[in-house]
Design a protein around this motif. Structure first.
Motif, PDB file in Angstrom:
ATOM      1  N   PHE A  36       0.829  -1.662  -0.232  1.00 53.70           N
ATOM      2  CA  PHE A  36       0.310   0.212   0.011  1.00 53.70           C
ATOM      3  C   PHE A  36       0.757   1.079   0.094  1.00 53.70           C
ATOM      4  CE2 PHE A  36       0.049  -0.995   4.823  1.00 53.70           C
ATOM      5  CZ  PHE A  36       0.754  -0.010   4.843  1.00 53.70           C
ATOM      6  N   ASP A  37       1.911   1.006   0.181  1.00 56.25           N
ATOM      7  CA  ASP A  37       3.424   2.468   0.087  1.00 56.25           C
ATOM      8  C   ASP A  37       4.804   1.750  -0.277  1.00 56.25           C
ATOM      9  OD1 ASP A  37       3.668   4.650  -0.670  1.00 56.25           O
ATOM     10  OD2 ASP A  37       2.789   5.483   1.402  1.00 56.25           O
ATOM     11  N   LEU A  38       5.594   2.690  -0.881  1.00 60.79           N
ATOM     12  CA  LEU A  38       6.730   2.802  -0.696  1.00 60.79           C
ATOM     13  C   LEU A  38       7.354   3.565  -1.318  1.00 60.79           C
ATOM     14  CD1 LEU A  38       7.584   1.645  -4.314  1.00 60.79           C
ATOM     15  CD2 LEU A  38       5.527   1.302  -3.631  1.00 60.79           C
ATOM     16  N   ASN A  39       8.599   3.891  -0.760  1.00 57.65           N
ATOM     17  CA  ASN A  39       9.447   5.012  -1.019  1.00 57.65           C
ATOM     18  C   ASN A  39      10.616   5.062  -2.562  1.00 57.65           C
ATOM     19  OD1 ASN A  39      11.702   3.236  -0.457  1.00 57.65           O
ATOM     20  ND2 ASN A  39      12.248   4.231   1.313  1.00 57.65           N
ATOM     21  N   THR A  40      10.780   5.779  -2.332  1.00 58.16           N
ATOM     22  CA  THR A  40      11.571   6.714  -2.963  1.00 58.16           C
ATOM     23  C   THR A  40      12.525   5.730  -4.185  1.00 58.16           C
ATOM     24  OG1 THR A  40      11.399   8.932  -3.463  1.00 58.16           O
ATOM     25  CG2 THR A  40      12.967   8.140  -4.737  1.00 58.16           C
ATOM     26  N   ALA A  41      14.098   4.960  -2.964  1.00 58.19           N
ATOM     27  CA  ALA A  41      14.638   4.127  -2.878  1.00 58.19           C
ATOM     28  C   ALA A  41      13.709   2.889  -3.524  1.00 58.19           C
ATOM     29  CB  ALA A  41      15.557   4.194  -2.186  1.00 58.19           C
ATOM     30  N   ALA A  42      12.839   2.575  -2.584  1.00 51.94           N
ATOM     31  CA  ALA A  42      12.476   1.106  -2.914  1.00 51.94           C
ATOM     32  C   ALA A  42      11.771   1.157  -5.012  1.00 51.94           C
ATOM     33  CB  ALA A  42      10.755   0.913  -2.740  1.00 51.94           C
ATOM     34  N   GLU A  43      11.237   2.801  -5.175  1.00 53.58           N
ATOM     35  CA  GLU A  43      11.194   2.496  -6.559  1.00 53.58           C
ATOM     36  C   GLU A  43      12.918   2.591  -7.248  1.00 53.58           C
ATOM     37  OE1 GLU A  43       7.465   5.872  -7.561  1.00 53.58           O
ATOM     38  OE2 GLU A  43       9.352   7.118  -6.449  1.00 53.58           O
ATOM     39  N   ARG A  44      13.464   2.993  -7.015  1.00 56.96           N
ATOM     40  CA  ARG A  44      14.611   2.964  -7.784  1.00 56.96           C
ATOM     41  C   ARG A  44      15.393   1.715  -7.956  1.00 56.96           C
ATOM     42  NH1 ARG A  44      15.798   7.939  -5.057  1.00 56.96           N
ATOM     43  NH2 ARG A  44      17.379   6.481  -3.418  1.00 56.96           N
ATOM     44  N   LEU A  45      15.270   0.897  -7.033  1.00 55.03           N
ATOM     45  CA  LEU A  45      15.562  -0.799  -6.583  1.00 55.03           C
ATOM     46  C   LEU A  45      15.084  -1.357  -7.322  1.00 55.03           C
ATOM     47  CD1 LEU A  45      18.363  -2.302  -5.182  1.00 55.03           C
ATOM     48  CD2 LEU A  45      16.323  -2.637  -3.750  1.00 55.03           C
ATOM     49  N   TYR A  46      13.491  -1.267  -7.110  1.00 53.09           N
ATOM     50  CA  TYR A  46      13.556  -2.149  -8.057  1.00 53.09           C
ATOM     51  C   TYR A  46      12.358  -2.023  -9.376  1.00 53.09           C
ATOM     52  CZ  TYR A  46      12.615  -3.828  -3.060  1.00 53.09           C
ATOM     53  OH  TYR A  46      13.014  -4.561  -2.326  1.00 53.09           O
ATOM     54  N   GLY A  47      12.445  -0.451  -9.555  1.00 54.70           N
ATOM     55  CA  GLY A  47      11.966   0.488 -11.746  1.00 54.70           C
ATOM     56  C   GLY A  47      11.166  -0.215 -11.412  1.00 54.70           C
ATOM     57  N   TRP A  48       9.968   0.698 -10.506  1.00 58.92           N
ATOM     58  CA  TRP A  48       8.331   0.302 -10.271  1.00 58.92           C
ATOM     59  C   TRP A  48       8.091   1.364  -9.615  1.00 58.92           C
ATOM     60  CZ3 TRP A  48       4.883  -3.853 -12.025  1.00 58.92           C
ATOM     61  CH2 TRP A  48       5.825  -4.914 -11.888  1.00 58.92           C
ATOM     62  N   ALA A  49       7.233   2.045 -10.580  1.00 63.84           N
ATOM     63  CA  ALA A  49       6.950   3.400 -10.385  1.00 63.84           C
ATOM     64  C   ALA A  49       5.770   2.902  -9.179  1.00 63.84           C
ATOM     65  CB  ALA A  49       5.995   4.084 -11.368  1.00 63.84           C
ATOM     66  N   ARG A  50       5.728   4.115  -8.428  1.00 58.39           N
ATOM     67  CA  ARG A  50       5.035   3.626  -6.827  1.00 58.39           C
ATOM     68  C   ARG A  50       3.306   3.318  -7.104  1.00 58.39           C
ATOM     69  NH1 ARG A  50       1.245   7.268  -3.900  1.00 58.39           N
ATOM     70  NH2 ARG A  50       1.235   6.888  -1.544  1.00 58.39           N
ATOM     71  N   GLU A  51       2.764   4.158  -8.613  1.00 63.86           N
ATOM     72  CA  GLU A  51       1.551   4.011  -8.706  1.00 63.86           C
ATOM     73  C   GLU A  51       1.522   2.470  -9.127  1.00 63.86           C
ATOM     74  OE1 GLU A  51       3.474   6.299  -9.791  1.00 63.86           O
ATOM     75  OE2 GLU A  51       2.411   7.929  -8.473  1.00 63.86           O
ATOM     76  N   GLU A  52       2.459   2.014 -10.206  1.00 69.41           N
ATOM     77  CA  GLU A  52       2.421   0.954 -10.450  1.00 69.41           C
ATOM     78  C   GLU A  52       2.584  -0.875  -9.560  1.00 69.41           C
ATOM     79  OE1 GLU A  52       4.759   0.629 -14.556  1.00 69.41           O
ATOM     80  OE2 GLU A  52       6.488   1.179 -12.892  1.00 69.41           O
ATOM     81  N   LEU A  53       2.610  -0.634  -8.027  1.00 71.51           N
ATOM     82  CA  LEU A  53       2.405  -1.376  -7.204  1.00 71.51           C
ATOM     83  C   LEU A  53       2.300  -1.447  -5.942  1.00 71.51           C
ATOM     84  CD1 LEU A  53       6.838  -2.103  -6.338  1.00 71.51           C
ATOM     85  CD2 LEU A  53       5.933  -3.583  -6.804  1.00 71.51           C
ATOM     86  N   VAL A  54       2.005  -0.553  -6.261  1.00 76.47           N
ATOM     87  CA  VAL A  54       0.768   0.389  -4.742  1.00 76.47           C
ATOM     88  C   VAL A  54      -0.715  -0.730  -5.361  1.00 76.47           C
ATOM     89  CG1 VAL A  54      -0.903   1.626  -3.762  1.00 76.47           C
ATOM     90  CG2 VAL A  54       1.328   2.085  -4.003  1.00 76.47           C
ATOM     91  N   GLY A  55      -1.184  -2.034  -4.449  1.00 79.12           N
ATOM     92  CA  GLY A  55      -2.187  -2.492  -4.499  1.00 79.12           C
ATOM     93  C   GLY A  55      -2.318  -3.678  -5.233  1.00 79.12           C
ATOM     94  N   LYS A  56      -0.585  -4.160  -5.354  1.00 76.30           N
ATOM     95  CA  LYS A  56      -0.175  -5.551  -5.988  1.00 76.30           C
ATOM     96  C   LYS A  56       0.557  -5.428  -4.850  1.00 76.30           C
ATOM     97  CE  LYS A  56       1.198  -4.147 -10.837  1.00 76.30           C
ATOM     98  NZ  LYS A  56       0.223  -4.983 -11.228  1.00 76.30           N
ATOM     99  N   PRO A  57       0.683  -8.111  -4.859  1.00 75.22           N
ATOM    100  CA  PRO A  57       1.092  -8.218  -4.225  1.00 75.22           C
ATOM    101  C   PRO A  57       3.099  -8.248  -3.832  1.00 75.22           C
ATOM    102  CG  PRO A  57      -0.083  -9.664  -5.558  1.00 75.22           C
ATOM    103  CD  PRO A  57      -0.522  -7.892  -5.945  1.00 75.22           C
ATOM    104  N   ILE A  58       3.532  -8.290  -2.323  1.00 71.98           N
ATOM    105  CA  ILE A  58       4.817  -8.082  -1.942  1.00 71.98           C
ATOM    106  C   ILE A  58       5.367  -9.669  -3.260  1.00 71.98           C
ATOM    107  CG2 ILE A  58       4.211  -9.730  -0.342  1.00 71.98           C
ATOM    108  CD1 ILE A  58       6.566  -6.289  -0.436  1.00 71.98           C
ATOM    109  N   LYS A  59       4.628 -10.516  -3.564  1.00 70.84           N
ATOM    110  CA  LYS A  59       5.176 -11.406  -4.156  1.00 70.84           C
ATOM    111  C   LYS A  59       5.464 -10.843  -5.987  1.00 70.84           C
ATOM    112  CE  LYS A  59       3.278 -15.179  -1.905  1.00 70.84           C
ATOM    113  NZ  LYS A  59       2.314 -16.606  -1.688  1.00 70.84           N
ATOM    114  N   THR A  60       5.190  -9.644  -6.271  1.00 67.68           N
ATOM    115  CA  THR A  60       5.459  -9.277  -7.970  1.00 67.68           C
ATOM    116  C   THR A  60       7.147  -9.112  -7.271  1.00 67.68           C
ATOM    117  OG1 THR A  60       3.021  -8.177  -7.434  1.00 67.68           O
ATOM    118  CG2 THR A  60       4.805  -7.427  -9.147  1.00 67.68           C
ATOM    119  N   ILE A  61       7.343  -8.599  -6.633  1.00 68.16           N
ATOM    120  CA  ILE A  61       8.733  -8.114  -6.838  1.00 68.16           C
ATOM    121  C   ILE A  61       9.727  -9.640  -6.124  1.00 68.16           C
ATOM    122  CG2 ILE A  61       8.315  -6.041  -6.975  1.00 68.16           C
ATOM    123  CD1 ILE A  61       9.329  -5.954  -3.743  1.00 68.16           C
ATOM    124  N   VAL A  62       8.745 -11.113  -5.923  1.00 67.20           N
ATOM    125  CA  VAL A  62       9.021 -11.376  -4.914  1.00 67.20           C
ATOM    126  C   VAL A  62       9.809 -12.535  -6.666  1.00 67.20           C
ATOM    127  CG1 VAL A  62      10.151 -13.705  -2.978  1.00 67.20           C
ATOM    128  CG2 VAL A  62       9.138 -11.016  -2.640  1.00 67.20           C
TER     129      VAL A  62
END
Length: 244
Positions: free
Chosen positions: A129-155
């Motif tokens: 339901f939220d992530l910081n700027t460092a997470a956006e940089r590391l994973y390459g996902w924009a905040r709006e793209e990851l919010v609402g998705k399962p954590i397993k999206t990046i696992v």
């Protein structure tokens, strides 16, 4: 009264503003209004006198000691038995604690956003339901793209069972710190990380979510691999010399 002169105050007003009742009676309402808000006081009084509803308007009051108090203002027109306007009742709700909490939340949000390490916030079902700027940089996902998705999206799929396990441990109140795992970027690159989970609770102490902190250890893993390679090379040389 209809000219903005105080004709009575209650005990709560005495406590809030620091004026004795006798000190305020006969004084303009602007006595407890900062100069830059005098025009607002005039406007609200005029609106109330004209019969308009004035409810929950944000304003500022000032105490006898000069302290500014943020308030929500509601004005009510008082009338006599014949329906003629006689005075105005002003209700002020101190929202200082609310404003302080909002400022604290803003500061915490800034700290969260600007933190050097990637942080994701997920609910108790493992949905981001939220992530910081460092997470956006590391994973390459924009905040709006990851919010609402399962954590397993990046696992990586091979680590899904681990994600379930450490989430369950955290929800059960166990300490989850520096667990080696893998995360995956938007492009599919696997990253070795140390994972720390922290259970989030509301004011009543009930769990509401989980903060997931990761520290990328790619460089550390590369260094370990180089050391292993070097150790193996040394072992070979030692064996060769022994044979000679």
């Amino acid at each position: 009264d209809l000219d903005g002169i105080v004709i009575d105050v209650n005990e709560q007003a005495v406590r809030t503003y620091g004026f004795a009742r006798e000190e305020l009676i006969g004084q303009p309402i602007k006595t407890i209004v900062p100069p830059e808000r005098h025009s607002q006081a005039d406007e609200l009084l005029a609106l109330c006198r004209s019969g308009e509803q004035v409810r929950d308007v944000e304003g500022v009051r000032i105490t006898r000691a000069g302290k500014r108090v943020p308030v929500l203002l509601s004005l009510s027109l008082l009338k006599d038995d014949k329906g003629a306007a006689t005075a105005v009742a002003t209700f002020a709700k101190d929202i200082g604690p609310l404003r302080a909490a909002e400022e604290e939340n803003r500061q915490l949000t800034r700290v969260f956003r600007d933190a050097a390490d990637p942080i994701l916030l997920e609910d108790l079902d493992g949905v981001v339901f939220d992530l910081n700027t460092a997470a956006e940089r590391l994973y390459g996902w924009a905040r709006e793209e990851l919010v609402g998705k399962p954590i397993k999206t990046i696992v990586p799929e091979s680590r899904h069972s681990q994600a379930d396990e450490i989430l369950a441990r955290c929800k059960a109140g166990e300490e989850v710190r520096n667990v080696e795992g893998l995360r995956m970027t938007r492009e599919g690159t696997e990253l070795p990380v140390l994972i720390t989970l922290s259970l989030l609770r509301n004011e009543a102490g009930q769990p509401t979510g989980v903060a997931s902190f990761v520290k990328e250890i790619t460089a550390q893993k590369q260094a370990e691999a180089e050391l292993r390679t070097l150790a193996q090379q040394l072992e070979v040389r030692v064996e060769e010399r022994t044979e000679e």
